[in-house]
Design an enzyme around this catalytic site. Structure first.
Site, mmCIF file in Angstrom:
data_model
loop_
_atom_site.group_PDB
_atom_site.id
_atom_site.type_symbol
_atom_site.label_atom_id
_atom_site.label_comp_id
_atom_site.label_asym_id
_atom_site.label_seq_id
_atom_site.Cartn_x
_atom_site.Cartn_y
_atom_site.Cartn_z
ATOM 1 N N CYS A 153 0.870 -1.195 -0.124
ATOM 2 C CA CYS A 153 -0.108 0.030 0.094
ATOM 3 C C CYS A 153 0.841 1.374 -0.076
ATOM 4 O O CYS A 153 1.687 1.419 0.883
ATOM 5 C CB CYS A 153 -0.868 0.036 1.283
ATOM 6 S SG CYS A 153 -1.936 1.526 1.183
ATOM 7 N N CYS A 159 4.174 -3.081 3.297
ATOM 8 C CA CYS A 159 3.246 -4.106 2.977
ATOM 9 C C CYS A 159 2.224 -4.533 3.833
ATOM 10 O O CYS A 159 2.543 -4.510 5.155
ATOM 11 C CB CYS A 159 4.328 -5.226 2.586
ATOM 12 S SG CYS A 159 4.585 -5.646 1.167
#
Length: 351
Positions: A153, A159
């Protein structure tokens, strides 16, 4: 060498731009709501107190969960999934994929893995030089293999996976509540400023813009939060939704689903009093996951074997499987027991 190093440093700095943008928007929204709305615009003391108390409660939970999502490092596979020095050297010397797969099968024979690649090969990461646990994927942005990876993201520069998926869900939920509360409480003053019931002051711009920003973020976050609630209920990651994990009987998007209640507990834990707090309570270690394809009762297993005899007999090479320890995952400690499968049922086609 130097230009490559400079490029990586620039990429790392630029990766924080979306996070800095969110931080600036949140900081401005705090100023606009507390100072411009509550201090300069609202005249009722009681209304100010109620708004400020609820606002700060939602603000603290939102910032707390957002921070945990950003700064919680992605969980990586344990050392047992790494090849030994001898196996690694032998693997690198081999040029034939069949021989390399034989080395990986030998190294993975005692590992709790149930999934393969689409070509029925053992999932191995050449970059990290380890056998991938179930639901683990390599993130090119973080350059590590991430346990139960959902996605990378950019808005958190991290992560989203096993170690922070609960935090990510709470971040979405509290940001949703934060935007909803701000938009709902600002609405009446937005209308008053818009219709000129309130005099034009420096607060007008902040109040009008605050409503638009809160409403816009609420609509965008609502769809994302709804999607991830659906994923939790199905016990899937975003990656598994688009590319189903491959088990011995073939691809199955629902292979890790244990039912909505247990799927929820797998992410949020057994203690419901901690569900709404951004503290880690997820079950398991991220390397081992119970799967409904492994915990079938004997009758279900027999029926499945009779219905699909071809799938179990066509394969000619063994794939290592091992029942998970019940102590490693409390989801199965009460009403489920592991079923040992025979070697003829553990065969898969080599890729």
């Amino acid at each position: 060498m130097a230009p490559s190093h400079v490029l990586k440093c620039c990429q790392k700095v630029l990766a924080w731009v979306p996070v800095a943008f969110i931080a600036l928007v949140v900081a401005w929204s705090y100023y606009a709501y507390v100072v411009e709305l509550c201090v300069f615009t609202i005249s009722s003391t009681a209304e100010k107190v109620v708004y400020l108390v609820v606002f700060h409660l939602s603000f603290v939970m939102f910032v707390w969960s957002y921070g945990k999502t950003i700064f919680t490092s992605p969980a990586t596979p344990s050392n047992e999934f790494c090849l030994s020095k001898a196996d690694k050297e032998q693997y690198e010397k081999e040029e034939r994929p069949e021989s390399q797969q034989e080395i990986l099968r030998r190294a993975a024979k005692d590992l709790p893995i149930y999934t393969t690649t689409a070509s029925r090969a053992i999932r191995y990461c050449d970059r990290c030089q380890l056998i991938k646990p179930d639901r683990c994927h390599h993130c090119s942005a973080c350059d590590v293999c991430v346990l139960k990876m959902d996605h990378h993201c950019p808005w958190v520069n991290n992560c989203v996976g096993f170690s922070n998926y609960k935090f990510f869900l709470l971040f979405l939920m509290y940001s949703l509540l934060y935007c909803l509360f701000v938009a709902a409480t600002v609405l009446q003053y937005f209308i008053k400023f818009w219709t000129n019931e309130l005099p034009d002051t420096h607060a007008k711009f902040h109040v009008l813009f605050l409503f638009f920003v809160a409403a816009m973020f609420f609509i965008s976050i609502l769809s994302l939060f709804s999607y991830h609630c659906w994923l939790v209920g199905k016990n899937r990651s975003t990656i598994e939704t688009f590319r189903a994990p491959t088990f011995r009987n073939g691809p199955d998007k629902n292979g890790f689903s244990l039912g909505c209640s247990k799927n929820l507990r797998e992410v949020f834990g057994d203690e419901k009093k901690y569900w709404l707090l951004p503290i880690f309570t997820s079950l398991g270690d991220g390397c081992n996951f119970p799967t409904r394809l492994v915990i079938m009762d004997p009758e279900q297993l027999a029926v499945s074997s009779q219905n699909e005899p071809a799938k179990s007999s066509v394969a000619n090479q063994s794939f290592p499987t091992r029942p998970l320890s019940e102590s490693q995952n409390r989801l199965l400690s009460s009403d489920c027991q592991w079923v040992e499968t025979g070697p003829e049922e553990e065969n898969v086609k080599s890729g």
